[in-house]
Design an enzyme around this catalytic site. Structure first.
Site, PDB file in Angstrom:
ATOM      1  N   SER A   1       0.797  -1.231   0.000  1.00  0.00           N
ATOM      2  CA  SER A   1       0.000   0.000   0.000  1.00  0.00           C
ATOM      3  C   SER A   1       0.831   1.283   0.000  1.00  0.00           C
ATOM      4  O   SER A   1       0.507   2.208  -0.753  1.00  0.00           O
ATOM      5  CB  SER A   1      -0.971  -0.001   1.179  1.00  0.00           C
ATOM      6  OG  SER A   1      -1.921  -1.016   0.994  1.00  0.00           O
TER       7      SER A   1
ATOM      8  N   ASP B   1     -12.719  -3.736  -0.186  1.00  0.00           N
ATOM      9  CA  ASP B   1     -12.394  -5.113  -0.606  1.00  0.00           C
ATOM     10  C   ASP B   1     -13.510  -5.684  -1.486  1.00  0.00           C
ATOM     11  O   ASP B   1     -13.250  -6.500  -2.368  1.00  0.00           O
ATOM     12  CB  ASP B   1     -12.222  -6.029   0.618  1.00  0.00           C
ATOM     13  CG  ASP B   1     -10.905  -5.782   1.333  1.00  0.00           C
ATOM     14  OD1 ASP B   1      -9.970  -5.254   0.697  1.00  0.00           O
ATOM     15  OD2 ASP B   1     -10.809  -6.103   2.535  1.00  0.00           O
TER      16      ASP B   1
ATOM     17  N   GLY C   1      -4.055 -12.132  -7.515  1.00  0.00           N
ATOM     18  CA  GLY C   1      -4.359 -11.283  -6.360  1.00  0.00           C
ATOM     19  C   GLY C   1      -3.948  -9.837  -6.531  1.00  0.00           C
ATOM     20  O   GLY C   1      -4.560  -8.940  -5.947  1.00  0.00           O
TER      21      GLY C   1
ATOM     22  N   LYS D   1      -9.253  -5.403  10.777  1.00  0.00           N
ATOM     23  CA  LYS D   1     -10.415  -5.034   9.961  1.00  0.00           C
ATOM     24  C   LYS D   1     -11.747  -5.146  10.720  1.00  0.00           C
ATOM     25  O   LYS D   1     -12.631  -4.333  10.533  1.00  0.00           O
ATOM     26  CB  LYS D   1     -10.483  -5.912   8.710  1.00  0.00           C
ATOM     27  CG  LYS D   1      -9.447  -5.549   7.655  1.00  0.00           C
ATOM     28  CD  LYS D   1      -9.636  -6.385   6.410  1.00  0.00           C
ATOM     29  CE  LYS D   1      -8.508  -6.097   5.439  1.00  0.00           C
ATOM     30  NZ  LYS D   1      -8.637  -6.821   4.177  1.00  0.00           N
TER      31      LYS D   1
ATOM     32  N   ILE E   1      -6.677 -14.704  -4.352  1.00  0.00           N
ATOM     33  CA  ILE E   1      -6.513 -13.337  -3.847  1.00  0.00           C
ATOM     34  C   ILE E   1      -5.116 -13.087  -3.262  1.00  0.00           C
ATOM     35  O   ILE E   1      -4.776 -11.966  -2.928  1.00  0.00           O
ATOM     36  CB  ILE E   1      -7.630 -12.929  -2.849  1.00  0.00           C
ATOM     37  CG1 ILE E   1      -7.478 -13.645  -1.524  1.00  0.00           C
ATOM     38  CG2 ILE E   1      -8.997 -13.183  -3.430  1.00  0.00           C
ATOM     39  CD1 ILE E   1      -8.366 -13.007  -0.456  1.00  0.00           C
TER      40      ILE E   1
END
Ligand code: ATR
Length: 518
Positions: free
Chosen positions: A253, A361, A495, A300, A472
């Site tokens: 990220s 997501d 993914g 999460k 993924i």
């Protein structure tokens, strides 16, 4: 500023390392404790050798003992003698001398010797075992002792330690605003103190050369600081974003979002925030005035309870992967952006606001899939796995009306997942033989099996040319399942495509906040 800590074994290698890193650094620490110090002419030769490499680059001279994380194993009297000689020959801008040495007679002599040649003294303490609770008092004593810069490096074993470091820095800044400091949280949970030194009241951040031995636990390379973690943009007060997770340091990220900020010409800096605990992490986000946060494993689900507001998908899923700052309401406490540097960070919001939770997501999963299959409704879909990563996948497939089978090692966990999402489907164990017979139009792999590049969660699962296989996992880019599917002529989705699609949806949110905050 970025200081390269050269842990090279000799001055020649140190020069090479300075030259390679020159484009990213502002000063260099010569860790001469790594050198063979037995040669008579070592320091004059090193000075001549290094002179071209350190032109216009201030040098810190350090001869660190083994007990302080260095390579020097000889006696203290000899170390002091070597320091005198090195000071004379290298005439560095700074010399790093330990607090306990400076408290002794021979240390005071070194302080005077440094003063005579205009070398400034960094008075340092290293604590490799913990972050002491009484750090503010210890830092106060360090600040009050002779020296030009106070350096305190502590082992941050928990995110709460980072908070202790931040508070100690803020207190020291208000008590003695004129004193220069370098305050470092060593280890993974201290990384934010390296990425954002000014927020911790530090003049610079230490970095290690690539491929070499890190100068201290948690040090990144100068290139990583500048390119992957937007060190310069953050130092210039750009709106801040981060990835929260455990682990978080190797996430794709930061590279993704910082590249997108640069490409779009938007001021923004995206950091990594590895954390072991949510509450102190959220507190740090307020103190650092973060505007947006990507959330990954294991936070999460836990983060949902801390949201002021959320989108429907977060409600249904019970998980968010994106936090964005909401404007402050009347009950928010103002002044949260006050930092050790004094005053608010440029562009900081006036008060905290709350967090809005989104889950990208779901769209991230569907985006590469929808062009492959014109409609998902009625399609026979198999989801392998029922962990955190399977949640958004199962939710998306249910929403699109797929005929779902969830296969998991623990059948109970798969049942719970379907129940929690209020969906219907078949639940099977990974060893269920019907999996070997039943044809699927779509197979989605969500477990961590395959990250090793050799295993498959369901090695016997038939894969035909007519089906779509979606894994993924994005490291490695092609898992064994993907390779097998490709060989069978199936259409495959890797993914990285889901990663990019969810990150792009996040970036659309962060972009707006960065523009508002710039
Ligand atoms: P994540 O959030 O990445 O999904 P998780 O919640 O720990 O992580 O879930 C991991 C998934 O991988 C689960 O489906 C897990 O199966 P169990 O629920 O039975 O634990 C699956 N998994 C992990 N290691 C596995 C293995 N060696 N063989 C098969 N499945 C495995």
């Amino acid at each position: 500023m970025i200081c390269l800590t050269t842990t090279a074994p000799d001055p020649w290698k140190a020069r090479e390392s300075i030259e390679v890193n020159r484009q990213w650094i502002d000063l260099v620490e010569l860790r001469v404790d790594q050198w063979d110090l037995s040669g008579q002419e070592l320091f004059p030769r090193a000075a001549a050798l290094l002179a071209p490499a350190v032109e216009n680059l201030p040098v810190i001279l350090t001869l660190r003992r083994e007990s302080d994380g260095g390579g020097y194993t000889g006696g203290e009297a000899r170390r002091v003698e070597l320091l005198h000689r090195a000071l004379e020959e290298l005439t560095p801008a700074w010399v790093d001398l330990e607090d306990d040495l400076l408290a002794r007679e021979e240390g005071r002599a070194l302080l005077e010797a440094a003063g005579r040649i205009g070398t400034r003294v960094i008075r340092s303490i290293h604590d490799f075992s913990s972050t002491p609770e009484d750090l503010p008092e210890r830092l106060m004593r360090l600040d009050e002792a002779p020296g030009d810069v106070s350096k305190y490096a502590v082992a941050t074993r928990r995110t709460a330690d980072l908070l202790t470091l931040y508070r100690a820095a803020a207190e020291a800044a208000s008590r003695r605003p004129g004193r220069e400091r370098v305050l470092i949280g060593m280890g993974e949970f201290g990384v934010p103190s390296r990425l954002l030194p000014s927020a911790f009241g530090s003049r610079w951040s230490y970095a290690s050369p690539a491929g070499g031995r890190p100068g201290a636990p948690g040090q990144l390379t100068p290139q990583e600081l500048v390119e992957r973690f937007a060190f310069r943009e953050a130092a210039a007060g750009a709106p801040l974003f981060a990835i929260l997770g455990n682990p978080a340091l190797h996430s794709g990220s930061p590279a993704y979002h910082n590249r997108r900020f640069r490409e779009s010409g938007i001021r923004g800096a995206y950091l990594a925030f590895p954390a072991d605990d949510l509450d102190p992490a959220l507190e740090m986000f307020d103190l650092l005035s973060l505007r947006g946060v990507s959330v990954t494993i294991p936070f999460k689900e836990r983060v949902v309870a801390h949201l002021r507001d959320r989108e429907g998908a977060v409600e249904a899923l019970g998980a968010a992967n994106t936090l964005t700052r909401r404007p402050a309401a009347a009950d928010d406490r103002p002044g949260a952006a006050e930092g050790p540097g004094g005053g608010e960070r440029p562009g900081a919001p006036e008060s905290r606001g709350g967090w809005y939770g989104t889950n990208t997501d779901v769209t991230g999963f569907l985006k590469p899939l929808l062009p492959e299959l014109s409609a998902l409704s009625g399609l026979r879909a198999l989801v392998i796995g029922a962990g955190g990563a399977a949640r958004a996948v199962v939710y998306a497939l249910l929403k699109e009306g797929a005929r779902l089978t969830v296969a998991n090692r623990s059948v109970q966990r798969a049942e719970k997942l379907l129940d929690a999402l209020g969906g219907k489907g078949t639940v099977l164990g990974l060893d269920d033989e019907s999996l070997l017979r039943e044809p699927f139009d779509l197979i989605v792999q969500t477990t961590s099996v395959g990250m090793d590049g050799v295993s498959e969660p369901l090695p016997g699962l038939p894969v035909t040319a007519g089906c779509v296989v979606y894994d993924i996992i994005y490291t490695p880019p092609e898992t064994p399942l993907i390779l097998r599917a490709r060989a069978a002529g199936a259409r495959v989705i890797t993914g990285d495509r889901m990663f990019e699609a969810q990150a792009e949806a996040q970036f659309a949110l962060f972009r707006t906040l960065a523009i508002e905050g710039a």
